[in-house]
Write a protein that holds these residues in place. Sequence first.
Motif, PDB file in Angstrom:
ATOM      1  N   TRP A 104      64.127  52.466 -65.879  1.00  0.00           N
ATOM      2  CA  TRP A 104      64.059  52.995 -64.513  1.00  0.00           C
ATOM      3  C   TRP A 104      64.694  54.382 -64.430  1.00  0.00           C
ATOM      4  N   LEU A 105      65.778  54.609 -65.180  1.00  0.00           N
ATOM      5  CA  LEU A 105      66.501  55.878 -65.131  1.00  0.00           C
ATOM      6  C   LEU A 105      65.933  56.914 -66.098  1.00  0.00           C
ATOM      7  N   HIS A 106      64.823  56.561 -66.771  1.00  0.00           N
ATOM      8  CA  HIS A 106      64.155  57.464 -67.715  1.00  0.00           C
ATOM      9  C   HIS A 106      65.084  57.871 -68.868  1.00  0.00           C
ATOM     10  N   LEU A 107      65.932  56.942 -69.292  1.00  0.00           N
ATOM     11  CA  LEU A 107      66.848  57.179 -70.407  1.00  0.00           C
ATOM     12  C   LEU A 107      66.370  56.501 -71.691  1.00  0.00           C
ATOM     13  N   LEU A 108      65.264  55.768 -71.595  1.00  0.00           N
ATOM     14  CA  LEU A 108      64.815  54.981 -72.732  1.00  0.00           C
ATOM     15  C   LEU A 108      64.124  55.863 -73.767  1.00  0.00           C
ATOM     16  N   ASN A 109      64.462  55.659 -75.015  1.00  0.00           N
ATOM     17  CA  ASN A 109      63.797  56.337 -76.127  1.00  0.00           C
ATOM     18  C   ASN A 109      63.818  55.415 -77.339  1.00  0.00           C
ATOM     19  N   ALA A 110      63.209  55.874 -78.421  1.00  0.00           N
ATOM     20  CA  ALA A 110      63.111  55.014 -79.600  1.00  0.00           C
ATOM     21  C   ALA A 110      64.484  54.652 -80.146  1.00  0.00           C
ATOM     22  N   GLY A 111      65.434  55.588 -80.100  1.00  0.00           N
ATOM     23  CA  GLY A 111      66.777  55.301 -80.586  1.00  0.00           C
ATOM     24  C   GLY A 111      67.448  54.197 -79.789  1.00  0.00           C
ATOM     25  N   ALA A 112      67.306  54.237 -78.459  1.00  0.00           N
ATOM     26  CA  ALA A 112      67.895  53.195 -77.623  1.00  0.00           C
ATOM     27  C   ALA A 112      67.252  51.848 -77.882  1.00  0.00           C
ATOM     28  N   VAL A 113      65.932  51.843 -78.078  1.00  0.00           N
ATOM     29  CA  VAL A 113      65.234  50.588 -78.381  1.00  0.00           C
ATOM     30  C   VAL A 113      65.752  49.988 -79.682  1.00  0.00           C
ATOM     31  N   PHE A 114      65.930  50.831 -80.700  1.00  0.00           N
ATOM     32  CA  PHE A 114      66.446  50.326 -81.972  1.00  0.00           C
ATOM     33  C   PHE A 114      67.861  49.779 -81.823  1.00  0.00           C
ATOM     34  N   ALA A 115      68.695  50.464 -81.024  1.00  0.00           N
ATOM     35  CA  ALA A 115      70.077  50.024 -80.862  1.00  0.00           C
ATOM     36  C   ALA A 115      70.149  48.666 -80.157  1.00  0.00           C
ATOM     37  N   ILE A 116      69.415  48.520 -79.060  1.00  0.00           N
ATOM     38  CA  ILE A 116      69.449  47.265 -78.313  1.00  0.00           C
ATOM     39  C   ILE A 116      68.784  46.147 -79.108  1.00  0.00           C
ATOM     40  N   ALA A 117      67.694  46.485 -79.807  1.00  0.00           N
ATOM     41  CA  ALA A 117      67.023  45.483 -80.637  1.00  0.00           C
ATOM     42  C   ALA A 117      67.955  44.992 -81.739  1.00  0.00           C
ATOM     43  N   SER A 118      68.802  45.874 -82.266  1.00  0.00           N
ATOM     44  CA  SER A 118      69.740  45.467 -83.321  1.00  0.00           C
ATOM     45  C   SER A 118      70.747  44.448 -82.791  1.00  0.00           C
ATOM     46  N   ILE A 119      71.243  44.674 -81.572  1.00  0.00           N
ATOM     47  CA  ILE A 119      72.223  43.758 -80.987  1.00  0.00           C
ATOM     48  C   ILE A 119      71.570  42.411 -80.683  1.00  0.00           C
ATOM     49  N   ALA A 120      70.407  42.462 -79.999  1.00  0.00           N
ATOM     50  CA  ALA A 120      69.716  41.216 -79.654  1.00  0.00           C
ATOM     51  C   ALA A 120      69.265  40.470 -80.901  1.00  0.00           C
ATOM     52  N   GLY A 121      68.919  41.239 -81.949  1.00  0.00           N
ATOM     53  CA  GLY A 121      68.442  40.627 -83.181  1.00  0.00           C
ATOM     54  C   GLY A 121      69.503  39.852 -83.929  1.00  0.00           C
ATOM     55  N   MET A 122      70.777  40.062 -83.586  1.00  0.00           N
ATOM     56  CA  MET A 122      71.829  39.279 -84.205  1.00  0.00           C
ATOM     57  C   MET A 122      71.883  37.862 -83.648  1.00  0.00           C
ATOM     58  N   VAL A 123      71.318  37.645 -82.474  1.00  0.00           N
ATOM     59  CA  VAL A 123      71.419  36.357 -81.785  1.00  0.00           C
ATOM     60  C   VAL A 123      70.100  35.589 -81.790  1.00  0.00           C
ATOM     61  N   ARG A 124      69.011  36.276 -81.467  1.00  0.00           N
ATOM     62  CA  ARG A 124      67.744  35.607 -81.200  1.00  0.00           C
ATOM     63  C   ARG A 124      67.191  34.764 -82.352  1.00  0.00           C
ATOM     64  N   PRO A 125      67.359  35.146 -83.630  1.00  0.00           N
ATOM     65  CA  PRO A 125      66.768  34.317 -84.697  1.00  0.00           C
ATOM     66  C   PRO A 125      67.276  32.883 -84.727  1.00  0.00           C
ATOM     67  N   SER A 126      68.446  32.635 -84.153  1.00  0.00           N
ATOM     68  CA  SER A 126      69.004  31.275 -84.174  1.00  0.00           C
ATOM     69  C   SER A 126      68.489  30.408 -83.042  1.00  0.00           C
ATOM     70  N   ASP A 127      67.692  30.984 -82.136  1.00  0.00           N
ATOM     71  CA  ASP A 127      67.244  30.222 -80.973  1.00  0.00           C
ATOM     72  C   ASP A 127      66.417  29.011 -81.372  1.00  0.00           C
ATOM     73  N   LEU A 128      65.477  29.205 -82.293  1.00  0.00           N
ATOM     74  CA  LEU A 128      64.607  28.105 -82.706  1.00  0.00           C
ATOM     75  C   LEU A 128      65.398  26.985 -83.362  1.00  0.00           C
ATOM     76  N   ALA A 129      66.379  27.339 -84.189  1.00  0.00           N
ATOM     77  CA  ALA A 129      67.199  26.319 -84.846  1.00  0.00           C
ATOM     78  C   ALA A 129      67.960  25.497 -83.809  1.00  0.00           C
ATOM     79  N   MET A 130      68.515  26.160 -82.805  1.00  0.00           N
ATOM     80  CA  MET A 130      69.253  25.448 -81.764  1.00  0.00           C
ATOM     81  C   MET A 130      68.321  24.544 -80.946  1.00  0.00           C
ATOM     82  N   ARG A 131      67.121  25.023 -80.675  1.00  0.00           N
ATOM     83  CA  ARG A 131      66.145  24.207 -79.938  1.00  0.00           C
ATOM     84  C   ARG A 131      65.855  22.910 -80.702  1.00  0.00           C
ATOM     85  N   ASN A 132      65.542  23.064 -81.994  1.00  0.00           N
ATOM     86  CA  ASN A 132      65.174  21.900 -82.788  1.00  0.00           C
ATOM     87  C   ASN A 132      66.325  20.911 -82.912  1.00  0.00           C
TER      88      ASN A 132
END
Length: 416
Positions: A104-132
């Motif tokens: 919304w603030l027009h601050l998004l760029n590829a670098g920001a996407v990579f940074a946030i994806a790196s943080i979220a990527g530390m958690v999300r892969p375990s979601d399926l294991a926890m579900r099962n």
Amino acid sequence: MTARRNSRSEILAPFEVRSFRFQWPADLMTSWASEMEILILGWYILTETGSVLLLTLYGALVYAGTLIAPLFGLWGDQFGHRNVLAAMRASYAAAAALMTAMAWLHLLNAGAVFAIASIAGMVRPSDLAMRNALVAETMPTDRLMAAMGVARTTADSARVFGALAGAGLFALLGMAPAYAAITVVYTGGFLLTLGVGAPRHSRVVMARTSFWRDLREGLTYVYDSPASLAAMWLAFLVNLTAYPLTLGLLPYVARDIYHVDQTGLGTLTASFAGGALAGSIGISFVGRSIRPARMMLVYAGAWYLALLGFVLAPGIGMGRVMLVLAGVAQSLSMTPMAVMLLHGASAAFRGRVMGVRMLAVYGLPIGLIVAGWLIERFGFPVTAAGYCVLGLGLTIVIAIRWYTSLWPVDAAANQR
């Protein structure tokens, strides 16, 4: 008529458990939001940078947390799988809200996407294991195969409808409104997760020991079971050589091979997921008649053959057909694998076993990065065909190496 009625009761039986009535929609909303997010950001990275290598790097970052997945499994065993899963899903919503604000603030760029994806990527892969692990914890044993098939429909349907919805919202409304929708859906998944109930049996009270000792015990538990060890190797193999072709690389295939836009990408993603959804529903109907280890092996081979057909397809129409077949085979292989692992694990080790299983997902970022490098040098057809041939050959090697544990009808891994 009787057979049809029995099949219907088989697929509906898991919903008789109150906890599952909360978990299924919670998993569904989380899966939808995740698929929308991955598709939108994959297309964004490719169009902003024009680099297939950076696209595969983004795909790798999504799964960066696979190395610590066993720790999430261990925390689930100690603090409750529902509690850990709810905390994880709160983090997804928070990351999506941050991405929305930046868009919304027009601050998004590829670098920001990579940074946030790196943080979220530390958690999300375990979601399926926890579900099962949570399904196994709350579901009677005689309903587990059907419940796993029904549970898997959440991820498979998300790849159909979530991918189409994400592509449509992105094309119609733009980045910020699409991400606002993703944030709302993630939040709904988190709130529903809070309603998931207690386990069927009182939780095993674990002595307080070091995390590393408990983790080592989980790894040893898997290593000492030949069928589980074979399943782990197969899981690593398909993540290394099969999943990259239908996850991280599809934006490249859509734009540079088939020359279609993000809506065309959505239809390719939905084709694979539609087949996977059909496979999951089929398992839900016939769950009690399945020989898990045999089915895991046979359909892993079929999966690679279908992917090879996709790579060699003359046009996008035939490509979609082969993706549907690949999706069916993927479900018919991976769902029995999960059930086999959960059946063989004691209650105190389920979280750790599924966490170790998620370590195999680390093959996906490795496979993506290597594929990006190879595609830039040799092209997509040669690289993808090589992945399929290698995967099929090593699947046969695994079947031969652990034949006595995986193939005989009376083997523990084939018990219904």
